[in-house]
Motif scaffolding. Structure first.
Motif, PDB file in Angstrom:
ATOM      1  N   TYR A  17       0.824  -1.204   0.000  1.00  0.00           N
ATOM      2  CA  TYR A  17       0.000   0.000   0.000  1.00  0.00           C
ATOM      3  C   TYR A  17       0.862   1.259   0.000  1.00  0.00           C
ATOM      4  O   TYR A  17       0.539   2.232  -0.682  1.00  0.00           O
ATOM      5  CB  TYR A  17      -0.968  -0.013   1.192  1.00  0.00           C
ATOM      6  CG  TYR A  17      -2.220  -0.799   0.876  1.00  0.00           C
ATOM      7  CD1 TYR A  17      -3.416  -0.155   0.610  1.00  0.00           C
ATOM      8  CD2 TYR A  17      -2.204  -2.192   0.816  1.00  0.00           C
ATOM      9  CE1 TYR A  17      -4.564  -0.864   0.305  1.00  0.00           C
ATOM     10  CE2 TYR A  17      -3.347  -2.915   0.513  1.00  0.00           C
ATOM     11  CZ  TYR A  17      -4.526  -2.245   0.245  1.00  0.00           C
ATOM     12  OH  TYR A  17      -5.654  -2.955  -0.076  1.00  0.00           O
ATOM     13  N   ARG A  18       1.947   1.244   0.735  1.00  0.00           N
ATOM     14  CA  ARG A  18       2.850   2.413   0.734  1.00  0.00           C
ATOM     15  C   ARG A  18       3.530   2.570  -0.619  1.00  0.00           C
ATOM     16  O   ARG A  18       3.674   3.691  -1.117  1.00  0.00           O
ATOM     17  CB  ARG A  18       3.887   2.276   1.855  1.00  0.00           C
ATOM     18  CG  ARG A  18       3.286   2.512   3.217  1.00  0.00           C
ATOM     19  CD  ARG A  18       4.328   2.514   4.303  1.00  0.00           C
ATOM     20  NE  ARG A  18       3.696   2.693   5.597  1.00  0.00           N
ATOM     21  CZ  ARG A  18       4.191   2.239   6.737  1.00  0.00           C
ATOM     22  NH1 ARG A  18       5.341   1.603   6.761  1.00  0.00           N
ATOM     23  NH2 ARG A  18       3.546   2.441   7.867  1.00  0.00           N
ATOM     24  N   ASN A  19       3.962   1.457  -1.219  1.00  0.00           N
ATOM     25  CA  ASN A  19       4.581   1.522  -2.552  1.00  0.00           C
ATOM     26  C   ASN A  19       3.584   2.056  -3.581  1.00  0.00           C
ATOM     27  O   ASN A  19       3.940   2.866  -4.444  1.00  0.00           O
ATOM     28  CB  ASN A  19       5.093   0.146  -2.984  1.00  0.00           C
ATOM     29  CG  ASN A  19       6.298  -0.297  -2.193  1.00  0.00           C
ATOM     30  OD1 ASN A  19       6.993   0.512  -1.584  1.00  0.00           O
ATOM     31  ND2 ASN A  19       6.542  -1.594  -2.169  1.00  0.00           N
ATOM     32  N   GLY A  20       2.353   1.595  -3.506  1.00  0.00           N
ATOM     33  CA  GLY A  20       1.327   2.084  -4.417  1.00  0.00           C
ATOM     34  C   GLY A  20       1.024   3.553  -4.224  1.00  0.00           C
ATOM     35  O   GLY A  20       0.800   4.289  -5.191  1.00  0.00           O
ATOM     36  N   ALA A  21       1.020   3.996  -2.987  1.00  0.00           N
ATOM     37  CA  ALA A  21       0.789   5.412  -2.693  1.00  0.00           C
ATOM     38  C   ALA A  21       1.911   6.263  -3.281  1.00  0.00           C
ATOM     39  O   ALA A  21       1.659   7.303  -3.890  1.00  0.00           O
ATOM     40  CB  ALA A  21       0.686   5.633  -1.185  1.00  0.00           C
ATOM     41  N   ALA A  22       3.141   5.804  -3.124  1.00  0.00           N
ATOM     42  CA  ALA A  22       4.284   6.541  -3.689  1.00  0.00           C
ATOM     43  C   ALA A  22       4.190   6.597  -5.213  1.00  0.00           C
ATOM     44  O   ALA A  22       4.473   7.631  -5.831  1.00  0.00           O
ATOM     45  CB  ALA A  22       5.596   5.893  -3.250  1.00  0.00           C
ATOM     46  N   ALA A  23       3.777   5.499  -5.830  1.00  0.00           N
ATOM     47  CA  ALA A  23       3.619   5.476  -7.289  1.00  0.00           C
ATOM     48  C   ALA A  23       2.512   6.435  -7.726  1.00  0.00           C
ATOM     49  O   ALA A  23       2.648   7.121  -8.748  1.00  0.00           O
ATOM     50  CB  ALA A  23       3.315   4.053  -7.763  1.00  0.00           C
ATOM     51  N   ALA A  24       1.428   6.504  -6.969  1.00  0.00           N
ATOM     52  CA  ALA A  24       0.338   7.423  -7.295  1.00  0.00           C
ATOM     53  C   ALA A  24       0.803   8.874  -7.207  1.00  0.00           C
ATOM     54  O   ALA A  24       0.469   9.698  -8.065  1.00  0.00           O
ATOM     55  CB  ALA A  24      -0.852   7.190  -6.372  1.00  0.00           C
ATOM     56  N   VAL A  25       1.602   9.185  -6.198  1.00  0.00           N
ATOM     57  CA  VAL A  25       2.144  10.541  -6.063  1.00  0.00           C
ATOM     58  C   VAL A  25       3.055  10.856  -7.250  1.00  0.00           C
ATOM     59  O   VAL A  25       2.953  11.936  -7.844  1.00  0.00           O
ATOM     60  CB  VAL A  25       2.885  10.716  -4.717  1.00  0.00           C
ATOM     61  CG1 VAL A  25       3.688  12.009  -4.698  1.00  0.00           C
ATOM     62  CG2 VAL A  25       1.897  10.669  -3.557  1.00  0.00           C
ATOM     63  N   ARG A  26       3.922   9.911  -7.616  1.00  0.00           N
ATOM     64  CA  ARG A  26       4.805  10.135  -8.774  1.00  0.00           C
ATOM     65  C   ARG A  26       3.992  10.359 -10.036  1.00  0.00           C
ATOM     66  O   ARG A  26       4.291  11.254 -10.834  1.00  0.00           O
ATOM     67  CB  ARG A  26       5.772   8.968  -8.960  1.00  0.00           C
ATOM     68  CG  ARG A  26       6.924   8.959  -7.960  1.00  0.00           C
ATOM     69  CD  ARG A  26       8.037   7.974  -8.317  1.00  0.00           C
ATOM     70  NE  ARG A  26       7.591   6.596  -8.460  1.00  0.00           N
ATOM     71  CZ  ARG A  26       7.410   5.732  -7.459  1.00  0.00           C
ATOM     72  NH1 ARG A  26       7.663   6.117  -6.217  1.00  0.00           N
ATOM     73  NH2 ARG A  26       7.015   4.504  -7.686  1.00  0.00           N
ATOM     74  N   LEU A  27       2.961   9.546 -10.259  1.00  0.00           N
ATOM     75  CA  LEU A  27       2.114   9.703 -11.439  1.00  0.00           C
ATOM     76  C   LEU A  27       1.449  11.078 -11.442  1.00  0.00           C
ATOM     77  O   LEU A  27       1.417  11.758 -12.484  1.00  0.00           O
ATOM     78  CB  LEU A  27       1.062   8.597 -11.481  1.00  0.00           C
ATOM     79  CG  LEU A  27       0.092   8.640 -12.661  1.00  0.00           C
ATOM     80  CD1 LEU A  27       0.829   8.485 -13.989  1.00  0.00           C
ATOM     81  CD2 LEU A  27      -0.966   7.558 -12.507  1.00  0.00           C
ATOM     82  N   ALA A  28       0.919  11.502 -10.312  1.00  0.00           N
ATOM     83  CA  ALA A  28       0.285  12.820 -10.224  1.00  0.00           C
ATOM     84  C   ALA A  28       1.281  13.919 -10.555  1.00  0.00           C
ATOM     85  O   ALA A  28       0.968  14.854 -11.307  1.00  0.00           O
ATOM     86  CB  ALA A  28      -0.303  13.029  -8.828  1.00  0.00           C
ATOM     87  N   GLN A  29       2.487  13.809 -10.035  1.00  0.00           N
ATOM     88  CA  GLN A  29       3.502  14.832 -10.285  1.00  0.00           C
ATOM     89  C   GLN A  29       3.948  14.831 -11.749  1.00  0.00           C
ATOM     90  O   GLN A  29       4.082  15.889 -12.369  1.00  0.00           O
ATOM     91  CB  GLN A  29       4.699  14.624  -9.359  1.00  0.00           C
ATOM     92  CG  GLN A  29       4.344  14.900  -7.910  1.00  0.00           C
ATOM     93  CD  GLN A  29       5.408  14.457  -6.921  1.00  0.00           C
ATOM     94  OE1 GLN A  29       6.208  13.566  -7.196  1.00  0.00           O
ATOM     95  NE2 GLN A  29       5.396  15.060  -5.742  1.00  0.00           N
ATOM     96  N   LEU A  30       4.149  13.648 -12.320  1.00  0.00           N
ATOM     97  CA  LEU A  30       4.597  13.547 -13.715  1.00  0.00           C
ATOM     98  C   LEU A  30       3.553  14.062 -14.699  1.00  0.00           C
ATOM     99  O   LEU A  30       3.904  14.589 -15.755  1.00  0.00           O
ATOM    100  CB  LEU A  30       4.946  12.097 -14.055  1.00  0.00           C
ATOM    101  CG  LEU A  30       6.222  11.546 -13.441  1.00  0.00           C
ATOM    102  CD1 LEU A  30       6.314  10.042 -13.666  1.00  0.00           C
ATOM    103  CD2 LEU A  30       7.443  12.254 -14.036  1.00  0.00           C
ATOM    104  N   THR A  31       2.288  13.892 -14.376  1.00  0.00           N
ATOM    105  CA  THR A  31       1.226  14.290 -15.292  1.00  0.00           C
ATOM    106  C   THR A  31       0.630  15.656 -14.964  1.00  0.00           C
ATOM    107  O   THR A  31      -0.225  16.147 -15.699  1.00  0.00           O
ATOM    108  CB  THR A  31       0.105  13.231 -15.310  1.00  0.00           C
ATOM    109  OG1 THR A  31      -0.409  13.073 -13.984  1.00  0.00           O
ATOM    110  CG2 THR A  31       0.610  11.902 -15.848  1.00  0.00           C
ATOM    111  N   GLY A  32       1.063  16.271 -13.872  1.00  0.00           N
ATOM    112  CA  GLY A  32       0.583  17.602 -13.520  1.00  0.00           C
ATOM    113  C   GLY A  32      -0.804  17.640 -12.897  1.00  0.00           C
ATOM    114  O   GLY A  32      -1.499  18.660 -12.962  1.00  0.00           O
ATOM    115  N   CYS A  33      -1.214  16.554 -12.262  1.00  0.00           N
ATOM    116  CA  CYS A  33      -2.520  16.525 -11.594  1.00  0.00           C
ATOM    117  C   CYS A  33      -2.489  17.407 -10.348  1.00  0.00           C
ATOM    118  O   CYS A  33      -1.512  17.400  -9.600  1.00  0.00           O
ATOM    119  CB  CYS A  33      -2.902  15.100 -11.200  1.00  0.00           C
ATOM    120  SG  CYS A  33      -3.262  14.028 -12.598  1.00  0.00           S
TER     121      CYS A  33
END
Length: 144
Positions: A74-90
């Motif tokens: 769950y922590r790894n997935g949360a970190a990936a979600a944050v990276r995705l948001a940052q990379l895509t400008g969400c």
């Protein structure tokens, strides 16, 4: 605005049971308001399969119904979600209510009885800490 959206709300079959939580009209309404949607499933991004054993938060840990500790996933997935948001400008996210990953405001209490308590999922907390505004399928109309 770019919005991160729980993939299950968009009809993607990534829910723990193998199904989805398709929310009729959600994608259409957000897109009609000019928003771009970026699907995410932090649980899958954290390495969990679909279908998977249900899990609930117990304090800072996430435990599967069979007793396994899946906090790291769950922590790894949360970190990936944050990276995705940052990379895509969400700048905002619409996440699945009550989920141990995506819940915001209320989550299940860890007893697997359907009882809800105040709290947020692991990914919702991480995304909020990263500066995203967090909504769920019941509150997303605030973005319209």
């Amino acid at each position: 605005m770019k919005i991160l959206v729980s993939a299950c709300l968009l009809g993607i079959h990534c829910k723990y049971s193998g199904g989805s939580n398709l929310t009729q009209g959600l994608a259409e309404a957000l897109q009609a308001a000019g928003h771009s949607l970026v699907p995410v499933c932090p649980e899958v991004y954290g390495g969990l399969p679909t279908p998977r054993t249900p899990a609930e938060r117990v304090g800072e840990r996430v435990l599967a119904k069979d007793g396994r500790d899946v906090t790291a996933e769950y922590r790894n997935g949360a970190a990936a979600a944050v990276r995705l948001a940052q990379l895509t400008g969400c700048t905002a996210a619409v996440l699945k209510a009550n989920s141990p990953s995506c819940g915001c405001g209320t989550i299940y209490d860890g007893t697997f009885t359907g009882h809800k308590i105040p709290g947020s999922g692991v990914a919702a907390e991480a995304l909020r800490a990263a500066g995203l505004a967090i909504y769920n399928e019941e509150t997303y109309t605030e973005l319209l």
